[in-house]
Design a protein around this motif. Structure first.
Motif, PDB file in Angstrom:
ATOM      1  N   PRO A 144     -41.135  13.444   4.841  1.00 24.02           N
ATOM      2  CA  PRO A 144     -40.994  13.619   3.383  1.00 24.02           C
ATOM      3  C   PRO A 144     -39.963  12.680   2.756  1.00 24.02           C
ATOM      4  N   GLY A 145     -39.092  12.094   3.606  1.00 24.88           N
ATOM      5  CA  GLY A 145     -38.055  11.223   3.056  1.00 24.88           C
ATOM      6  C   GLY A 145     -36.958  12.005   2.353  1.00 24.88           C
ATOM      7  N   ILE A 146     -36.005  11.277   1.791  1.00 30.00           N
ATOM      8  CA  ILE A 146     -34.879  11.920   1.104  1.00 30.00           C
ATOM      9  C   ILE A 146     -34.887  11.472  -0.354  1.00 30.00           C
ATOM     10  N   GLU A 147     -34.949  12.432  -1.253  1.00 29.39           N
ATOM     11  CA  GLU A 147     -35.003  12.123  -2.691  1.00 29.39           C
ATOM     12  C   GLU A 147     -33.696  11.499  -3.170  1.00 29.39           C
ATOM     13  N   ASP A 148     -32.597  12.121  -2.787  1.00 26.79           N
ATOM     14  CA  ASP A 148     -31.286  11.715  -3.292  1.00 26.79           C
ATOM     15  C   ASP A 148     -30.320  11.562  -2.119  1.00 26.79           C
ATOM     16  N   ILE A 149     -30.135  10.326  -1.678  1.00 25.62           N
ATOM     17  CA  ILE A 149     -29.327  10.071  -0.481  1.00 25.62           C
ATOM     18  C   ILE A 149     -27.874  10.496  -0.676  1.00 25.62           C
ATOM     19  N   GLU A 150     -27.361  10.237  -1.870  1.00 34.51           N
ATOM     20  CA  GLU A 150     -25.966  10.604  -2.146  1.00 34.51           C
ATOM     21  C   GLU A 150     -25.756  12.113  -1.971  1.00 34.51           C
ATOM     22  N   GLN A 151     -26.726  12.874  -2.462  1.00 37.46           N
ATOM     23  CA  GLN A 151     -26.658  14.333  -2.338  1.00 37.46           C
ATOM     24  C   GLN A 151     -26.794  14.752  -0.865  1.00 37.46           C
ATOM     25  N   ALA A 152     -27.695  14.069  -0.136  1.00 37.04           N
ATOM     26  CA  ALA A 152     -27.917  14.404   1.278  1.00 37.04           C
ATOM     27  C   ALA A 152     -26.676  14.139   2.126  1.00 37.04           C
ATOM     28  N   MET A 153     -25.862  13.171   1.671  1.00 39.11           N
ATOM     29  CA  MET A 153     -24.651  12.824   2.429  1.00 39.11           C
ATOM     30  C   MET A 153     -23.510  13.816   2.194  1.00 39.11           C
ATOM     31  N   GLN A 154     -23.671  14.662   1.199  1.00 37.99           N
ATOM     32  CA  GLN A 154     -22.603  15.626   0.893  1.00 37.99           C
ATOM     33  C   GLN A 154     -22.583  16.748   1.915  1.00 37.99           C
ATOM     34  N   GLU A 155     -21.379  17.030   2.431  1.00 41.45           N
ATOM     35  CA  GLU A 155     -21.261  18.099   3.409  1.00 41.45           C
ATOM     36  C   GLU A 155     -21.673  19.430   2.770  1.00 41.45           C
ATOM     37  N   GLY A 156     -22.539  20.147   3.456  1.00 37.88           N
ATOM     38  CA  GLY A 156     -22.979  21.448   2.962  1.00 37.88           C
ATOM     39  C   GLY A 156     -24.353  21.414   2.312  1.00 37.88           C
TER      40      GLY A 156
ATOM     41  N   SER B 236     -28.195  20.972   2.358  1.00 40.36           N
ATOM     42  CA  SER B 236     -29.245  21.000   3.379  1.00 40.36           C
ATOM     43  C   SER B 236     -30.552  21.504   2.799  1.00 40.36           C
ATOM     44  N   THR B 237     -31.649  20.956   3.335  1.00 39.44           N
ATOM     45  CA  THR B 237     -32.976  21.449   2.936  1.00 39.44           C
ATOM     46  C   THR B 237     -33.681  22.030   4.174  1.00 39.44           C
ATOM     47  N   ALA B 238     -32.890  22.337   5.204  1.00 43.46           N
ATOM     48  CA  ALA B 238     -33.470  22.773   6.487  1.00 43.46           C
ATOM     49  C   ALA B 238     -34.180  24.128   6.386  1.00 43.46           C
ATOM     50  N   SER B 239     -35.185  24.276   7.233  1.00 43.14           N
ATOM     51  CA  SER B 239     -35.947  25.527   7.289  1.00 43.14           C
ATOM     52  C   SER B 239     -35.172  26.580   8.088  1.00 43.14           C
ATOM     53  N   ASP B 240     -35.665  27.811   8.020  1.00 35.89           N
ATOM     54  CA  ASP B 240     -35.025  28.897   8.776  1.00 35.89           C
ATOM     55  C   ASP B 240     -35.061  28.599  10.269  1.00 35.89           C
ATOM     56  N   LYS B 241     -36.152  27.985  10.724  1.00 38.35           N
ATOM     57  CA  LYS B 241     -36.303  27.685  12.150  1.00 38.35           C
ATOM     58  C   LYS B 241     -35.179  26.751  12.621  1.00 38.35           C
ATOM     59  N   VAL B 242     -34.853  25.784  11.768  1.00 39.43           N
ATOM     60  CA  VAL B 242     -33.782  24.837  12.105  1.00 39.43           C
ATOM     61  C   VAL B 242     -32.444  25.570  12.147  1.00 39.43           C
ATOM     62  N   ARG B 243     -32.264  26.474  11.209  1.00 45.92           N
ATOM     63  CA  ARG B 243     -31.005  27.241  11.165  1.00 45.92           C
ATOM     64  C   ARG B 243     -30.881  28.148  12.383  1.00 45.92           C
TER      65      ARG B 243
ATOM     66  N   ALA C  99     -26.778  23.159   8.446  1.00 47.69           N
ATOM     67  CA  ALA C  99     -25.658  23.564   7.596  1.00 47.69           C
ATOM     68  C   ALA C  99     -25.182  22.412   6.715  1.00 47.69           C
ATOM     69  N   GLY C 100     -25.969  21.336   6.714  1.00 51.19           N
ATOM     70  CA  GLY C 100     -25.592  20.187   5.895  1.00 51.19           C
ATOM     71  C   GLY C 100     -24.392  19.439   6.453  1.00 51.19           C
ATOM     72  N   MET C 101     -24.323  19.378   7.775  1.00 50.19           N
ATOM     73  CA  MET C 101     -23.182  18.695   8.406  1.00 50.19           C
ATOM     74  C   MET C 101     -23.610  17.473   9.206  1.00 50.19           C
ATOM     75  N   GLY C 102     -24.910  17.343   9.440  1.00 47.42           N
ATOM     76  CA  GLY C 102     -25.430  16.293  10.323  1.00 47.42           C
ATOM     77  C   GLY C 102     -25.122  14.879   9.869  1.00 47.42           C
ATOM     78  N   LEU C 103     -25.558  14.546   8.646  1.00 43.73           N
ATOM     79  CA  LEU C 103     -25.366  13.163   8.182  1.00 43.73           C
ATOM     80  C   LEU C 103     -23.884  12.786   8.078  1.00 43.73           C
ATOM     81  N   PRO C 104     -23.030  13.662   7.479  1.00 44.91           N
ATOM     82  CA  PRO C 104     -21.599  13.313   7.461  1.00 44.91           C
ATOM     83  C   PRO C 104     -21.016  13.149   8.864  1.00 44.91           C
ATOM     84  N   ASN C 105     -21.534  13.936   9.819  1.00 44.25           N
ATOM     85  CA  ASN C 105     -21.032  13.828  11.190  1.00 44.25           C
ATOM     86  C   ASN C 105     -21.477  12.528  11.862  1.00 44.25           C
ATOM     87  N   ILE C 106     -22.664  12.066  11.507  1.00 40.66           N
ATOM     88  CA  ILE C 106     -23.128  10.777  12.039  1.00 40.66           C
ATOM     89  C   ILE C 106     -22.207   9.673  11.500  1.00 40.66           C
TER      90      ILE C 106
END
Lengths: 136, 114
Positions: free
Chosen positions: A77-89, A91-98, A104-111
């Motif tokens: 699906p890609g990322i609509e807003d990269i700046e927003q995706a880079m913000q800690e916290g 996330s658009t993850a599904s329940d299965k991912v959780r 938890a919106g920590m992946g990209l900042p951690n990378i």
């Protein structure tokens, strides 16, 4: 040295196998454990992102004498807003991912934290590309 | 030096995989959020968790965590143990809650990461 891996979207039990292979090779190359840890964590986060959000992805790893360069291109699906995706916290993850302990919106900042260079680009509706470099 | 066997005694658990590097397990972190675990860079860290999935072991592998305590007697699958053995990650299962297990470790001198 070049290595390539296919990552299947939604394959939660397989998430981490490519990162594990790369970590194994880096250990054989006698790279400092601290650097290996940073690379492994960044790669794993990126791999989990593909499994969690995309249909499939291709990971290309280039190991040179002074650095490792990784490029992951996914179809999804890609990322609509990269700046927003880079913000800690954020996330658009599904329940299965959780349920897996992520999303938890920590992946990209951690990378970003674990790499020397990180480039993220995306075409919404088509997919996302992430390029990272870690110097040895 | 705190060993896997000592940790197991403290949490009154069962060692499901005892193979781990000779390390002083002096610190611990308790979390069900693997993303949080992946932000920590601490050698000799024990992970206490209520999340018993393959990704728990994968996270330990990537973060160089060599001792995982699964609280509340959550089922540890053969697949998880196989991966843990492959990477020399000790796995302890205990029936107490994460809070109780953390308390036992804390009162016996295991330090928090933060």
């Amino acid at each position: 040295m070049e290595m390539q891996f296919h990552i299947e979207g939604g394959d939660f039990s397989g998430a981490g196998t490519a990162s594990s292979e790369v970590k194994k090779v880096l250990k054989q190359l006698n790279i400092s454990p601290m650097i290996i840890r940073r690379i492994a964590v960044a790669l794993y986060e990126a791999e989990v992102n593909v499994v969690a959000h995309a249909f499939s992805g291709e990971m290309t790893v280039n190991i040179e004498s002074d650095k490792i360069q990784i490029c992951i291109v996914d179809e999804g699906p890609g990322i609509e807003d990269i700046e927003q995706a880079m913000q800690e916290g954020f996330s658009t993850a599904s329940d299965k991912v959780r349920e897996m302990g992520f999303g938890a919106g920590m992946g990209l900042p951690n990378i970003k934290r674990n790499t020397d260079e990180m480039k993220l680009s995306s075409i919404p509706g088509k997919g996302t590309t992430i390029e990272i470099i870690v110097k040895f | 030096m705190v060993t896997v066997h000592q940790i197991n005694r403290l949490v009154n658990g069962i060692i499901l995989n005892g193979t781990a590097p000779d390390q002083d397990f002096s610190h611990a972190f308790a979390s069900d959020l693997m993303s949080d675990v992946l932000t920590i860079d601490k050698e000799g860290m024990i992970l206490l968790t209520g999340l018993s999935t393959l990704q728990t072991i994968r996270t330990a592998e990537m973060s160089n965590v060599y001792c995982v305590v699964v609280a509340r007697g959550k089922r540890v699958t053969n697949e998880m143990l196989k991966l843990a053995k492959e990477h020399s990650i000790a796995v302890i299962s205990c029936s107490s809650s994460m809070f109780a297990a953390s308390g036992r470790l804390y009162e016996n001198g295991i330090k928090p990461v933060y």
